[in-house]
Scaffold this motif. Structure first.
Motif, PDB file in Angstrom:
ATOM      1  N   THR A   4      -2.500  12.590   3.062  1.00 58.86           N
ATOM      2  CA  THR A   4      -3.132  11.002   3.723  1.00 58.86           C
ATOM      3  C   THR A   4      -2.778   9.104   3.019  1.00 58.86           C
ATOM      4  O   THR A   4      -2.649   8.383   3.467  1.00 58.86           O
ATOM      5  N   LEU A   5      -2.713   9.779   1.609  1.00 56.43           N
ATOM      6  CA  LEU A   5      -2.063   8.562   0.526  1.00 56.43           C
ATOM      7  C   LEU A   5      -3.467   7.584  -0.024  1.00 56.43           C
ATOM      8  O   LEU A   5      -3.636   6.797  -0.771  1.00 56.43           O
ATOM      9  N   VAL A   6      -5.135   8.850   0.944  1.00 55.21           N
ATOM     10  CA  VAL A   6      -5.915   7.301   0.975  1.00 55.21           C
ATOM     11  C   VAL A   6      -6.635   8.056  -0.791  1.00 55.21           C
ATOM     12  O   VAL A   6      -6.509   8.927  -1.089  1.00 55.21           O
ATOM     13  N   LEU A  14      -4.860   9.807  -4.956  1.00 53.91           N
ATOM     14  CA  LEU A  14      -4.357  10.075  -4.086  1.00 53.91           C
ATOM     15  C   LEU A  14      -4.820  11.612  -3.365  1.00 53.91           C
ATOM     16  O   LEU A  14      -4.621  12.712  -4.104  1.00 53.91           O
ATOM     17  N   THR A  38     -10.945   4.453   3.275  1.00 53.86           N
ATOM     18  CA  THR A  38      -9.642   4.508   4.321  1.00 53.86           C
ATOM     19  C   THR A  38      -9.081   3.188   4.953  1.00 53.86           C
ATOM     20  O   THR A  38      -8.086   2.657   5.010  1.00 53.86           O
ATOM     21  N   GLY A  55      -2.292   6.539  10.868  1.00 56.62           N
ATOM     22  CA  GLY A  55      -3.000   6.093  10.107  1.00 56.62           C
ATOM     23  C   GLY A  55      -3.533   4.390   9.983  1.00 56.62           C
ATOM     24  O   GLY A  55      -3.500   3.846  10.944  1.00 56.62           O
ATOM     25  N   ASP A  73       0.932  -1.422   0.541  1.00 54.00           N
ATOM     26  CA  ASP A  73      -0.271   0.378  -0.072  1.00 54.00           C
ATOM     27  C   ASP A  73       1.260   1.339   0.104  1.00 54.00           C
ATOM     28  O   ASP A  73       1.996   1.253   0.591  1.00 54.00           O
ATOM     29  N   TYR A  74       0.583   2.629  -0.729  1.00 50.83           N
ATOM     30  CA  TYR A  74       0.898   4.136  -0.599  1.00 50.83           C
ATOM     31  C   TYR A  74       1.596   4.099   0.040  1.00 50.83           C
ATOM     32  O   TYR A  74       2.736   4.840   0.997  1.00 50.83           O
ATOM     33  N   ARG A  75       0.587   4.207   1.482  1.00 47.95           N
ATOM     34  CA  ARG A  75       0.418   4.572   2.816  1.00 47.95           C
ATOM     35  C   ARG A  75       1.764   4.183   3.290  1.00 47.95           C
ATOM     36  O   ARG A  75       2.230   4.203   4.683  1.00 47.95           O
ATOM     37  N   GLU A 118       3.958   6.055   8.772  1.00 51.09           N
ATOM     38  CA  GLU A 118       3.034   5.326   9.201  1.00 51.09           C
ATOM     39  C   GLU A 118       3.673   3.485   8.788  1.00 51.09           C
ATOM     40  O   GLU A 118       2.873   3.211  10.356  1.00 51.09           O
ATOM     41  N   SER A 151      -7.137  -1.524   1.590  1.00 49.36           N
ATOM     42  CA  SER A 151      -5.325  -1.184   1.710  1.00 49.36           C
ATOM     43  C   SER A 151      -5.665  -2.174  -0.090  1.00 49.36           C
ATOM     44  O   SER A 151      -6.401  -3.431   0.234  1.00 49.36           O
TER      45      SER A 151
END
Length: 833
Positions: free
Chosen positions: A778-780, A774, A442, A411, A344-346, A357, A445
Motif C-alpha cells: 500500500t506504501l502507507v 512503508l 492512511t 488508494g 507522496d510515495y503512493r 494510484e 500525505s
C-alpha cells in the motif's frame, strides 16, 4: 522611510473575535509591536513600504507582521515594496568572541566582535528577504548566511556579503531574496582589534495586497492555520504573478498546479481578482513538463475564478483553451501519461509516475473537471456545450463503474478525486471510508498539496471531525514544528524525531510553498461554510461545520458585492450573518447531533418545526442535519437558536501503525552474532563492491535495493564498529556500505519477524539516517519516522514486523542514506533496546 520591527507576543492575548460594526475586533491591548524610523540603501526595483497604514484590530494568531497594514491602492501592476525586520532572538556557541549580542534585539544594536565565531539571528517569521548588517569598522574575513531552519544554511545560501558604505548585504541571486527565518554572521578571521556590528535586519519584499477575508474559531490552532496559509501565499506574490520563495533551486517559475491552490487561498483571503485573472492568463499555455493533472488544475482555477467574480467575459475568452486541454485529457483517458501527481510515495513522485494510484487519480480528476466546467458553462448560458461535457463525464464515469470492484483498487488519492467528482455511489462511499479514510495514517500525505484534495473529499462526505483532526495533525503539526509558513513536504511523525525549527527529513524542501495553503480556502468554504453557488456570489450557501470539535466559528469573505460576514456560536445558540447588496443566501443552521426546538431571527420566531414568515427570508425547511433558510436577501440577520440535548463530543482517533518500533541499540556495535541475525542477514558489499554477504530467511522471497552507491573500506577491518563476518564474531572484518534511498523486503507470506537495520558513520561525516518504513503493497507508513543519529560507533534500529516492507532512507543533507547490514530474527529477539 519606515523600519517595521516585530516580535512575538504572549498568547495571553488569545484572539477574542466578534463581528461588530462591520470589522473584525480583537483584544489588541495585549498586542505589542515596534515601529521605528531608519534608512537602508535598498536597490531598485524595491521601494519602502508606503501608501497605507496600520489600522484595525490586532490579529496575534497571524504570523504576518503586516496583517494590519492596509494599502489605499492595490491595483494590479504595483511594484514590490520592502520593510525591515529586527531579530527576536540571538545566540552564539562562542560567547567569548562577542559582547552585547542581545543589543541586536533593541533599537541600539552595538555588538562588539572580539574573535572568530558565528552569531545566529532568529527573525521570528519566514519572509521573502535578504540579510543585511551595518558596521562602521569591519575588518577581517566575514561571511553571512540565511536559512529557513535553525541549522546551518544549505543550497549555497552562504557568501561574502556585498559592501555598500557601512552596510553589508547578502546577495545570493539576481532577485536578492530567499525564504529566510534565520540568519548568520560568520567571523572567519580576526586580527586582534575589536570591531562593531551596529544593526542587523532582514529586508523583506512584499506585494501590496490587503486582507479582505478573515477567519476565527474556538480552536486557536485552526485560526492560526488559516492565517498561516494566507501568509504563505502573500509573501510569495511577485510583481506580476504568483510565485514561490523557496530557497533558490531553479524552479521558482510559476507552476499551474501549485497556483490552483495558491489562487484559491488568495480569493478567500485577499480578493485580488485582477491579479488572479492575470495569473490564469499568463499560465494558460504553460505545460509545466507536460504534467497532465496540472492542465486540469488550470481549468479548475478558471472555474473558481468565475464562481468568485462572475467575470463571464474571462470565462468565454478561455473556452477554446479549456476545450483543447480537455480534448488532450480525453484522448489519453484510458492510458493516461502521468509525469507527476505528487511527492507522496503512493503517487510515484517523478521516479515512478505511472503508478496505478496516480493513473486512477487522474481519471477521476478528469471526470470532475468536465463536470465543473459543464456546470459553469450552463450558468453562463452555453447549455449545448455544457451538455457535451456533462455527457463526456457520464460516459467516463460509466467506464469506471464497469469494474464493480474499482473501489478495492484505489488508494486515498484516487478515492479523494473520485469523491470530489461524485463518482462513487453511497455504498461505495461507505466502503471507501471504512477501508481508507477511517485510518488517520492512511489519510495523511507526505504532500500538503495532495492533502487539500483529501480533506475536501472528507468534507464533501460530511466526515467533518476526521477532516479537522487531519488538518490539526498536518498543518497544525507544521506550526508546532515552528513553521510560520507551510512546508512543501511534511509528516507529523517528523516532529517527534526532530527539534523544533530543525531541518526535517528530505532536507532542503521548501518551508514556504504556496501549494500547501489549501487549508485556508477549505476552512472558509467548508468549516465557516461560505461558498458561492452562482457566479460572482449572486447566490451563496452559508453552512458551517463544527464536527464535534468546535463550538464557535466566524469568518468574512470578499465578494464583488462587498464582504459577507458570518458568525455561529454553536454552544450559545447564536448566529450573526450579514449579506451585502446583490447577494441572496441560503443559510443552514446546523444541528450536529442535537435537535432544534426554535429559531428566532431578528427577534421574530422563524422556526419551531415549521417556517414562520420573517422579513427578508423566503422560506425554510429542515432535514436531519440542518434547518435551511432559503432566499435570504440583503441585510443583517441575528439568529437565536434553542437546542435540545448535549453538545456532541469527539474523541480523536488514535494513530496506530502496523509495525512496532522496538528501539535503537548502540551497545552491540559490530558484534551482531548471538544478538541479531538468527533467521538471516545481509551484509552490504561485504565481499567487494556489489557483492553482498547474505543468508536470507526461509520466509523472505527477495531483498532489493534502489540504485545507489556501493562502497567497501578495507582499512576498517579491525574496528569493532565494523560488522563481523559471521555469527561467531570472528575473522577479519570488512566495512561494506550501501548509499541509497530504498530497500525492499518482499516476503513469501506474512509472518511475524524482527527486523534490524545497522548503520555506521565510519568516516565521521556526521551522517544521519531518517528512516521511513512503508507497507510494501500500500506504501502507507507502517511505522512513525525514525532518526538514527550519532552513528560513529554504529547503531541498530529495530522493528517488529509481519509483512513485506519498503525501507525508505531520507537523508537530512545530501542525496542518500547509509546502511551496512540488515538482520532478521524471530519476534521478541531484541536484547539491547
Amino acid at each position: 522611510m519606515m523600519y517595521i520591527y516585530w516580535y512575538r507576543v504572549s498568547y495571553i492575548s488569545f484572539l477574542l473575535m466578534m463581528m461588530t460594526g462591520g470589522c473584525l475586533m480583537a483584544a489588541d491591548k495585549y498586542f505589542t509591536s515596534q515601529l521605528v524610523l531608519g534608512t537602508s540603501p535598498i536597490l531598485e526595483p524595491y521601494r519602502p513600504l508606503h501608501g497605507g497604514g496600520f489600522i484595525g484590530a490586532a490579529v496575534p494568531l497571524s504570523p504576518d507582521p503586516l496583517v494590519r497594514y492596509r494599502w489605499r491602492d492595490t491595483k494590479f501592476g504595483r511594484s514590490l515594496q520592502y520593510y525591515l525586520l529586527r531579530p527576536i532572538g540571538v545566540s552564539t556557541p562562542t560567547p567569548s568572541a562577542f559582547k552585547h549580542i542581545h543589543s541586536a534585539l533593541t533599537n541600539s544594536c552595538n555588538i562588539t566582535v572580539d574573535g572568530t565565531g558565528k552569531i545566529r539571528f532568529d527573525f521570528g517569521t519566514e519572509s521573502a528577504a535578504w540579510l543585511e548588517f551595518d558596521s562602521p569598522d569591519l575588518h577581517g574575513q566575514v561571511q553571512a548566511a540565511v536559512s529557513e531552519f535553525h541549522s546551518s544554511a544549505v543550497e549555497g545560501c552562504m557568501a561574502k556579503p556585498q559592501k555598500i558604505g557601512d552596510t553589508y548585504r547578502l546577495k545570493l541571486n539576481k532577485d536578492f531574496y530567499e525564504g529566510v527565518r534565520f540568519g548568520w554572521i560568520y567571523i572567519r578571521s580576526f586580527n586582534g582589534k575589536p570591531w562593531h556590528i551596529t544593526h542587523v535586519r532582514l529586508v523583506c519584499q512584499i506585494k501590496p495586497v490587503n486582507y479582505n477575508g478573515g477567519f476565527s474559531c474556538s480552536d486557536p490552532m485552526l485560526t492560526r492555520i488559516w492565517y498561516t496559509g494566507a501568509y504563505t501565499v502573500k509573501i510569495a506574490l511577485l510583481k506580476n504573478y504568483f510565485g514561490t520563495i523557496l530557497m533558490d533551486r531553479g524552479d521558482r517559475s510559476p507552476w499551474i498546479g501549485d497556483e490552483h491552490i495558491a489562487q484559491a487561498t488568495a480569493m478567500v483571503a485577499f480578493g485580488n481578482w485582477r491579479f488572479i485573472r492575470n495569473n490564469i492568463n499568463a499560465l494558460a499555455r504553460n505545460n509545466n513538463m507536460n504534467i497532465a493533472s496540472y492542465q486540469m488544475y488550470w481549468i479548475l482555477s478558471l472555474v473558481d475564478y468565475y464562481m468568485y467574480t462572475g467575470d463571464r467575459s474571462e470565462l468565454l475568452r478561455n473556452i477554446p483553451m479549456v476545450e483543447a486541454k480537455l480534448a488532450r485529457g480525453n484522448a489519453m483517458f484510458k492510458k493516461p501519461q502521468i509525469n507527476f501527481y505528487g511527492w507522496d510515495y503512493r503517487l510515484g513522485s517523478f521516479t515512478h509516475p505511472q503508478i496505478h494510484e496516480a493513473v486512477e487519480a487522474y481519471r477521476m480528476l478528469f471526470i470532475g473537471t468536465c463536470q465543473r466546467f459543464a456546470a459553469v458553462l450552463s450558468m453562463a448560458g452555453y447549455r449545448d456545450l455544457a451538455a457535451k461535457y456533462r455527457n463526456l463525464a457520464a460516459i467516463r464515469t460509466a467506464e469506471i463503474a464497469e469494474s464493480p470492484n474499482w473501489v478495492r483498487h484505489v488508494g486515498v488519492f484516487a478515492a479523494s478525486d473520485a469523491i470530489n467528482a461524485g463518482v462513487p455511489d453511497r455504498l461505495e462511499d461507505r466502503y471507501l471510508y471504512r477501508h481508507i479514510f477511517a485510518d488517520p495514517v492512511t489519510r495523511l500525505s507526505l504532500s500538503p498539496f495532495n492533502e487539500y484534495f483529501i480533506i475536501r473529499a472528507m468534507g464533501k462526505m460530511e466526515w467533518t471531525a476526521q477532516a479537522l483532526q487531519t488538518v490539526l495533525e498536518d498543518w497544525g503539526g507544521q506550526i508546532r514544528h515552528g513553521g510560520t509558513t507551510f512546508f512543501e513536504c511534511y509528516l507529523p511523525s517528523w516532529n517527534v524525531v526532530t527539534p523544533k525549527n530543525g531541518i526535517l527529513p528530505l532536507g532542503a524542501w521548501s518551508w514556504c510553498h504556496p501549494w500547501s495553503s489549501g487549508c485556508t480556502p477549505w476552512l472558509t468554504e467548508y468549516v465557516a461554510g461560505i461558498k458561492p453557488t452562482t457566479p460572482g456570489y449572486a447566490n451563496v450557501d452559508i453552512q458551517p461545520h463544527f464536527g464535534k470539535l468546535l463550538t464557535y466559528v466566524s469568518s468574512f469573505v470578499p465578494t464583488p458585492h462587498g464582504k459577507i460576514y458570518v458568525m455561529f456560536n454553536f454552544k450559545q445558540g447564536l448566529a450573526d450573518v450579514r449579506i451585502p447588496s446583490g447577494v441572496m443566501a441560503c443559510i443552514a443552521v446546523p444541528k450536529d447531533g442535537r435537535s432544534i426546538t426554535s429559531i428566532r431571527v431578528n427577534g421574530y420566531l422563524a422556526w419551531n418545526g415549521s417556517f414562520h414568515a420573517v422579513p427578508g427570508i423566503r422560506t425554510a425547511q429542515a432535514n436531519q442535519r440542518v434547518v435551511n433558510f432559503f432566499g435570504v436577501q440583503t441585510g443583517h440577520y441575528r439568529f437565536t437558536i434553542r437546542y435540545k440535548g448535549k453538545l456532541p463530543a469527539y474523541v480523536a482517533q488514535p494513530v496506530v501503525y502496523s509495525v512496532r518500533v522496538l528501539g535503537q541499540d548502540d551497545k552491540t556495535r559490530g558484534n551482531w552474532g548471538g544478538v541479531y541475525g538468527r533467521d538471516g542477514y545481509i551484509l552490504f558489499n561485504y565481499n567487494g563492491v556489489g557483492k553482498n554477504r547474505e543468508l536470507l530467511p526461509s520466509y523472505v522471497k527477495s531483498v532489493t535495493c534502489s540504485k545507489g552507491k556501493n562502497f567497501e573500506f578495507p582499512a576498517a577491518k579491525n574496528n569493532i564498529s565494523v560488522l563481523a563476518p559471521n555469527t561467531t564474531n570472528t575473522g577479519p572484518r570488512n566495512m561494506g556500505v550501501y548509499f541509497g534511498n530504498s530497500v525492499i523486503i518482499h516476503l513469501k507470506h506474512p509472518v511475524n519477524y524482527q527486523l534490524a537495520l545497522y548503520a555506521v558513520d565510519f568516516n565521521r561525516q556526521q551522517l544521519e539516517n531518517s528512516v521511513e518504513l512503508l507497507n510494501l503493497h500500500t506504501l502507507v507508513d507502517a511505522a512513525p519516522v525514525q532518526v538514527m543519529r550519532n552513528l560513529k560507533h554504529g547503531k541498530y534500529l529495530v522493528y517488529g514486523c509481519h509483512s513485506s516492507v519498503r525501507i525508505q532512507l531520507l537523508p537530512f543533507h545530501g542525496a542518500a542514506g547509509v546502511l551496512s547490514g540488515i538482520f532478521f530474527d524471530p519476534p521478541g529477539n531484541l536484547k539491547h533496546p
